[in-house]
Design a protein around this motif. Structure first.
Motif, PDB file in Angstrom:
ATOM      1  N   LYS A   1      -3.300 -11.931  -2.084  1.00  0.00           N
ATOM      2  CA  LYS A   1      -1.893 -11.889  -1.673  1.00  0.00           C
ATOM      3  C   LYS A   1      -1.317 -10.470  -1.708  1.00  0.00           C
ATOM      4  CE  LYS A   1      -1.089 -16.576  -3.465  1.00  0.00           C
ATOM      5  NZ  LYS A   1      -0.363 -17.382  -4.487  1.00  0.00           N
ATOM      6  N   ILE A   2      -1.874  -9.617  -2.536  1.00  0.00           N
ATOM      7  CA  ILE A   2      -1.299  -8.268  -2.697  1.00  0.00           C
ATOM      8  C   ILE A   2      -2.243  -7.168  -2.215  1.00  0.00           C
ATOM      9  CG2 ILE A   2       0.128  -8.974  -4.660  1.00  0.00           C
ATOM     10  CD1 ILE A   2      -1.960  -7.580  -6.491  1.00  0.00           C
ATOM     11  N   GLN A   3      -3.317  -7.537  -1.538  1.00  0.00           N
ATOM     12  CA  GLN A   3      -4.366  -6.555  -1.228  1.00  0.00           C
ATOM     13  C   GLN A   3      -3.875  -5.392  -0.360  1.00  0.00           C
ATOM     14  OE1 GLN A   3      -7.639  -7.767   1.420  1.00  0.00           O
ATOM     15  NE2 GLN A   3      -6.607  -9.737   1.669  1.00  0.00           N
ATOM     16  N   ASP A   4      -2.842  -5.611   0.455  1.00  0.00           N
ATOM     17  CA  ASP A   4      -2.329  -4.522   1.285  1.00  0.00           C
ATOM     18  C   ASP A   4      -1.417  -3.572   0.498  1.00  0.00           C
ATOM     19  OD1 ASP A   4      -3.652  -5.534   3.505  1.00  0.00           O
ATOM     20  OD2 ASP A   4      -1.948  -6.802   4.076  1.00  0.00           O
TER      21      ASP A   4
ATOM     22  N   SER B   1       6.991  -5.813  -8.471  1.00  0.00           N
ATOM     23  CA  SER B   1       7.608  -6.304  -7.220  1.00  0.00           C
ATOM     24  C   SER B   1       6.706  -6.033  -6.019  1.00  0.00           C
ATOM     25  CB  SER B   1       8.977  -5.629  -7.012  1.00  0.00           C
ATOM     26  OG  SER B   1       9.849  -5.887  -8.081  1.00  0.00           O
ATOM     27  N   LEU B   2       5.409  -6.253  -6.199  1.00  0.00           N
ATOM     28  CA  LEU B   2       4.449  -5.928  -5.139  1.00  0.00           C
ATOM     29  C   LEU B   2       4.620  -6.814  -3.907  1.00  0.00           C
ATOM     30  CD1 LEU B   2       1.198  -5.243  -7.209  1.00  0.00           C
ATOM     31  CD2 LEU B   2       2.727  -3.590  -6.133  1.00  0.00           C
ATOM     32  N   HIS B   3       5.100  -8.033  -4.122  1.00  0.00           N
ATOM     33  CA  HIS B   3       5.261  -8.929  -2.974  1.00  0.00           C
ATOM     34  C   HIS B   3       6.421  -8.486  -2.076  1.00  0.00           C
ATOM     35  CE1 HIS B   3       2.360 -11.905  -4.372  1.00  0.00           C
ATOM     36  NE2 HIS B   3       2.867 -11.764  -5.585  1.00  0.00           N
ATOM     37  N   ASP B   4       7.326  -7.691  -2.619  1.00  0.00           N
ATOM     38  CA  ASP B   4       8.531  -7.334  -1.881  1.00  0.00           C
ATOM     39  C   ASP B   4       8.467  -5.961  -1.217  1.00  0.00           C
ATOM     40  OD1 ASP B   4       9.665  -9.722  -2.813  1.00  0.00           O
ATOM     41  OD2 ASP B   4      10.324  -8.746  -4.669  1.00  0.00           O
ATOM     42  N   ILE B   5       7.507  -5.153  -1.632  1.00  0.00           N
ATOM     43  CA  ILE B   5       7.461  -3.787  -1.094  1.00  0.00           C
ATOM     44  C   ILE B   5       6.589  -3.722   0.154  1.00  0.00           C
ATOM     45  CG2 ILE B   5       7.807  -2.787  -3.381  1.00  0.00           C
ATOM     46  CD1 ILE B   5       4.820  -2.069  -3.380  1.00  0.00           C
ATOM     47  N   SER B   6       6.852  -2.730   0.994  1.00  0.00           N
ATOM     48  CA  SER B   6       5.979  -2.459   2.131  1.00  0.00           C
ATOM     49  C   SER B   6       5.157  -1.223   1.800  1.00  0.00           C
ATOM     50  CB  SER B   6       6.799  -2.215   3.401  1.00  0.00           C
ATOM     51  OG  SER B   6       7.675  -1.118   3.217  1.00  0.00           O
ATOM     52  N   ALA B   7       3.914  -1.189   2.266  1.00  0.00           N
ATOM     53  CA  ALA B   7       3.033  -0.073   1.926  1.00  0.00           C
ATOM     54  C   ALA B   7       2.235   0.335   3.161  1.00  0.00           C
ATOM     55  CB  ALA B   7       2.095  -0.469   0.789  1.00  0.00           C
ATOM     56  N   ASP B   8       1.914   1.600   3.227  1.00  0.00           N
ATOM     57  CA  ASP B   8       1.074   2.142   4.295  1.00  0.00           C
ATOM     58  C   ASP B   8      -0.122   2.822   3.639  1.00  0.00           C
ATOM     59  OD1 ASP B   8       0.047   3.047   6.681  1.00  0.00           O
ATOM     60  OD2 ASP B   8       1.406   4.760   6.824  1.00  0.00           O
ATOM     61  N   LYS B   9      -1.096   2.003   3.252  1.00  0.00           N
ATOM     62  CA  LYS B   9      -2.241   2.487   2.474  1.00  0.00           C
ATOM     63  C   LYS B   9      -3.194   3.300   3.344  1.00  0.00           C
ATOM     64  CE  LYS B   9      -4.901  -0.769   0.985  1.00  0.00           C
ATOM     65  NZ  LYS B   9      -5.443  -1.877   0.165  1.00  0.00           N
TER      66      LYS B   9
END
Length: 389
Positions: free
Chosen positions: A53-56, A265-273
Motif C-alpha cells: 500500500k505504501i510502496q510508492d 502519514s504515508l497514505h496521505d502524501i504524494s511522492a516522486d521517487k
C-alpha cells in the motif's frame, strides 16, 4: 579463509561486468524520506500487504531471497541485494520469475557468476577493501562497511543515503515456532541453517523470550551498536523494528508497519521517487582488459617462480647455497604476491591450515608441497580470468 578461494575466483570471473554496471558509490535516492528494509524472516508475511500500500512512498531495499514473497504481494522493490557467494549448484538452480525484472540489482563481485544472469534493468556492483589492487587499478572506492548480513548492509546503505526514517520488516533474527523463513522465501535460495541451531534465548518483539542462533545473536548486537552510535551523532534519526515478531533490538522503536505508516502519514502524501546514479568516471573495456593483462602477467611470473621453488626444493642434495637460492626465490614470489589480492585471498584457507588457525589441520613439510598448492591456485585464477569474457 573459508570463502577466500571462491571469492577470488568469482571476482576474476565477474570483473568485466563493471563496464556496464554502476558502482554503489554512485547511488542516490530522491523524492522520498523513508526507507524500508525487507528481510525474509517469518514475520514478513504479516507486513508485506501493508508494504504494498505504501510502496510508492518509500525506498524499498530487499534481500534477493525475499523477492518471491514480494512479487506474490505485488511489491516491486527499488533495490535488491545479494552478498553471499553461494556455490555452483545453488547458482544453477536459480529460477527467478522472468516476468519481474529487478529494477536495481546490487551485488558484491564475490557472488557466483550465476547471479549476474538474473534479469535486471540496472546492475550495481561493490567490492570490499580486501581486493586492494582492483580498487587501485580502477581508482574506485571499496564497500564502506563490513557487516554480517544483507539487512545490516542495507541498514548501513540507507543511513549513508541520509534517510532519517529506516524501518526493518522481516528482520526477525529468531525463529517463530518451527519457522525461520517467511512462506515462499526458500523458493529462490535454499535454507542455510537448521532449526536445531536456534538454541539461544533472547528478548522478543512482544516482550517474551524467543529463540535465536549464534549468528543472529551477533546481528542483534551489531544492530544495537549501530543504533547507539548513529543516534548519538544524529538525534533526529528514527530506526524502527516493524517485524511484529522475532527479536527485540535495543535502540529501535518497535511498532507495526501500519503504525509507522500512520505516524508518518504515508497514505496521505504524494511522492516522486527517483533512484539515480551519478556516473562520474565510467570504466572502459580498455581499463578492464589492462587489469586482466597485468594480472595474467603477474600470475605467469608467480607460476614460473613456484615451478623453480619446487624444482630446487626437490633436489636430493641440500646445500647451504641451495637453501639461500630457495629463500631468494621465495622473496621474489612474496614481492609479486604483494601486488595482487587474488592469490592472497584464494590461499587463505590453505595458509590457515598450515599455521594452525584452521579447524582442518594440515602439515606441509617442504616448500615444494606448499608451492604445489600455490601453483594449482594460480593456474585456476589465470583460467578464470581467461574465461571471464
Amino acid at each position: 579463509a573459508r570463502f577466500g578461494h571462491s571469492w577470488a575466483t568469482n571476482v576474476a570471473k565477474n570483473l568485466s561486468v563493471i563496464e556496464e554496471a554502476k558502482n554503489i558509490h554512485e547511488l542516490s535516492v530522491k523524492g522520498v524520506e523513508d526507507a524500508v528494509i525487507v528481510a525474509s524472516g517469518p514475520s514478513l508475511n504479516k507486513n508485506v500487504d501493508q508494504l504494498c500500500k505504501i510502496q510508492d512512498k518509500v525506498f524499498i531495499v530487499t534481500a534477493l531471497r525475499s523477492l518471491p514473497v514480494l512479487h506474490e504481494a505485488g511489491v516491486e522493490p527499488d533495490l535488491v541485494i545479494q552478498l553471499d557467494a553461494e556455490d555452483d549448484e545453488v547458482a544453477k538452480q536459480l529460477s527467478p520469475d522472468n516476468q519481474y525484472q529487478i529494477k536495481n540489482f546490487l551485488f558484491e563481485l564475490i557472488v557466483n557468476p550465476g547471479f549476474l544472469q538474473i534479469p535486471a534493468r540496472q546492475k550495481v556492483w561493490s567490492l570490499s577493501q580486501h581486493f586492494f589492487d582492483v580498487h587501485q587499478h580502477f581508482e574506485t572506492k571499496p564497500t564502506p562497511w563490513s557487516v554480517p548480513s544483507v539487512s545490516i548492509y542495507a541498514l548501513c546503505l540507507c543511513h549513508a543515503l541520509r534517510f532519517k526514517n529506516i524501518v526493518f520488516i522481516g528482520q526477525d533474527l529468531a525463529a517463530d515456532g518451527s519457522k525461520q523463513y517467511a512462506d515462499g522465501a526458500t523458493n529462490l535460495l535454499p535454507a542455510h541453517s537448521k532449526m536445531s541451531m536456534f538454541h539461544i534465548e533472547v528478548p522478543g518483539f512482544y516482550g517474551k523470550s524467543v529463540m535465536t542462533r549464534n549468528s543472529f545473536e551477533y546481528q542483534i548486537r551489531r544492530c544495537s551498536e549501530l543504533a547507539q552510535n548513529w543516534c548519538q551523532m544524529q538525534s533526529d534519526l528514527n530506526l524502527v523494528n516493524a517485524t511484529e515478531g522475532g527479536a527485540f533490538i535495543e535502540g529501535f522503536d518497535h511498532m507495526s508497519l501500519k503504525s509507522f505508516s500512520e505516524s508518518r502519514s504515508l497514505h496521505d502524501i504524494s511522492a516522486d521517487k527517483k533512484v539515480e546514479f551519478n556516473n562520474i568516471s565510467p570504466i572502459s573495456d580498455a581499463d578492464v582488459q589492462n587489469y586482466f593483462r597485468e594480472t595474467r602477467c603477474t600470475l605467469d611470473s608467480m607460476l614460473d617462480i613456484t615451478s623453480l621453488v619446487i624444482r630446487l626444493d626437490t633436489q636430493k642434495e641440500k646445500t647451504r647455497g641451495l637453501q639461500k637460492k630457495i629463500q631468494k626465490t621465495i622473496k621474489r614470489f612474496q614481492s609479486l604476491n604483494d601486488t595482487t589480492s587474488l592469490v592472497q585471498l584464494a590461499m587463505q584457507d590453505r595458509i590457515s591450515q598450515v599455521i594452525g588457525t584452521s579447524e582442518k589441520g594440515q602439515n606441509i613439510g617442504t616448500f615444494a608441497q606448499f608451492f604445489e598448492q600455490v601453483k594449482k591456485v594460480a593456474t585456476e585464477l589465470r583460467m578464470a580470468i581467461r574465461n571471464s569474457r
